[in-house]
Design an enzyme around this catalytic site. Structure first.
Site, mmCIF file in Angstrom:
data_model
loop_
_atom_site.group_PDB
_atom_site.id
_atom_site.type_symbol
_atom_site.label_atom_id
_atom_site.label_comp_id
_atom_site.label_asym_id
_atom_site.label_seq_id
_atom_site.Cartn_x
_atom_site.Cartn_y
_atom_site.Cartn_z
ATOM 1 N N HIS A 37 6.505 0.522 2.997
ATOM 2 C CA HIS A 37 6.182 -0.657 2.217
ATOM 3 C C HIS A 37 6.154 -1.840 2.756
ATOM 4 O O HIS A 37 6.585 -1.804 4.101
ATOM 5 C CB HIS A 37 7.373 -0.785 1.111
ATOM 6 C CG HIS A 37 8.742 -1.107 1.685
ATOM 7 N ND1 HIS A 37 9.704 -0.032 2.248
ATOM 8 C CD2 HIS A 37 9.072 -2.138 1.827
ATOM 9 C CE1 HIS A 37 10.649 -0.761 2.771
ATOM 10 N NE2 HIS A 37 10.401 -2.046 2.510
ATOM 11 N N HIS A 119 5.721 -7.786 6.968
ATOM 12 C CA HIS A 119 6.029 -6.632 8.071
ATOM 13 C C HIS A 119 6.266 -5.294 7.205
ATOM 14 O O HIS A 119 6.876 -5.384 6.107
ATOM 15 C CB HIS A 119 7.426 -7.052 8.777
ATOM 16 C CG HIS A 119 8.765 -6.600 8.235
ATOM 17 N ND1 HIS A 119 9.237 -7.683 7.601
ATOM 18 C CD2 HIS A 119 9.423 -5.837 8.093
ATOM 19 C CE1 HIS A 119 10.422 -7.309 7.052
ATOM 20 N NE2 HIS A 119 10.335 -6.227 7.174
HETATM 21 O O1 3AM Z 1 12.007 -2.078 5.248
HETATM 22 P P1 3AM Z 1 12.253 -3.786 5.220
HETATM 23 O O2 3AM Z 1 12.653 -4.011 6.832
HETATM 24 O O3 3AM Z 1 11.165 -4.898 4.819
HETATM 25 O O4 3AM Z 1 15.918 -4.176 5.537
HETATM 26 C C1 3AM Z 1 15.704 -3.772 4.209
HETATM 27 C C2 3AM Z 1 14.352 -3.258 3.720
HETATM 28 O O5 3AM Z 1 13.335 -4.083 4.307
HETATM 29 C C3 3AM Z 1 15.881 -4.968 3.364
HETATM 30 O O6 3AM Z 1 15.233 -4.695 1.985
HETATM 31 C C4 3AM Z 1 14.363 -3.575 2.197
HETATM 32 C C5 3AM Z 1 14.485 -2.420 1.493
HETATM 33 O O7 3AM Z 1 16.046 -1.780 1.682
HETATM 34 N N1 3AM Z 1 17.214 -5.441 3.270
HETATM 35 C C6 3AM Z 1 18.458 -4.753 3.230
HETATM 36 N N2 3AM Z 1 19.435 -5.508 2.847
HETATM 37 C C7 3AM Z 1 18.870 -6.621 3.114
HETATM 38 C C8 3AM Z 1 19.531 -7.987 2.925
HETATM 39 N N3 3AM Z 1 20.840 -8.283 2.802
HETATM 40 C C9 3AM Z 1 17.497 -6.524 3.279
HETATM 41 N N4 3AM Z 1 16.681 -7.810 3.548
HETATM 42 C C10 3AM Z 1 17.294 -9.121 3.170
HETATM 43 N N5 3AM Z 1 18.832 -9.193 3.286
#
Ligand code: 3AM
Length: 169
Positions: A37, A119
């Site tokens: 995603h 990203h």
């Molecule tokens: O797949 P991406 O990298 O876009 O990294 C986690 C993932 O992002 C992010 O939320 C998405 C779905 O889990 N994520 C998890 N904890 C997070 C946090 N504390 C977070 N992003 C920012 N802050």
């Protein structure tokens, strides 16, 4: 309570991204195709009442469809995530991501981060950056966005859409 985030789904691109990643030497643990995603706004844990408010706010959100070209690889060292993303992206994407983050903030959600770097994470636990060449070239025609919940199972984490909305002017 489930962890929530807003994201663009990648139904057409996900298989292409996985094939591209798996053809090359790519660091870390691959993210399953069904979990790919493009995050718009991270929200974090939300109870049912807050979820309902987020859904109501998202329903009122207007944004025209837009195109994003994923033409660069990258690595978030602290998060150990290796990704593909756009070098440049349309203003509509920035505005949508900001609006959704603000909806979350009004409900006490989010992580306080202000910057937005679009990203698609292709692997986690990556100890090094992916190679820059050959550069990726994937065209995402974004026509809807979704509210996802993170569900932990024995097989790992799954991201499930709770609701989706069309992008329309
Ligand atoms: O797949 P991406 O990298 O876009 O990294 C986690 C993932 O992002 C992010 O939320 C998405 C779905 O889990 N994520 C998890 N904890 C997070 C946090 N504390 C977070 N992003 C920012 N802050």
């Amino acid at each position: 309570m489930p962890k929530l985030f807003f994201a663009l789904p990648l139904p057409d691109l996900a298989p292409e991204l996985v094939a591209w990643r798996d053809q090359r030497s790519w660091p870390g643990l691959p993210v399953p195709e069904s979990n790919l995603h493009l995050t718009l706004a991270f929200l974090g844990e939300a109870d049912e009442r807050t979820q309902a408010r987020l859904i109501a706010a998202a329903e009122r959100q207007h944004c025209p469809p837009f195109t994003v070209t994923l033409d660069q690889t990258g690595w978030f060292q602290r998060a150990r995530a290796a990704w593909v993303g756009p070098r440049e992206w349309p203003n509509e994407l920035t505005v949508l991501a900001r609006a959704l983050r603000r909806h979350g903030e009004k409900l006490g959600l989010g992580n306080g981060e202000q910057g937005y770097r679009p990203h698609v994470t292709l692997s986690r636990k990556a100890g090094e950056a992916p190679g820059a060449l050959p550069a990726p070239h994937f065209v995402l025609e974004a026509d809807r966005f979704c509210l996802y919940q993170s569900v932990s199972t024995q097989d790992g984490v799954h991201y499930e859409p709770l609701a989706c909305w069309p992008l329309r002017a």
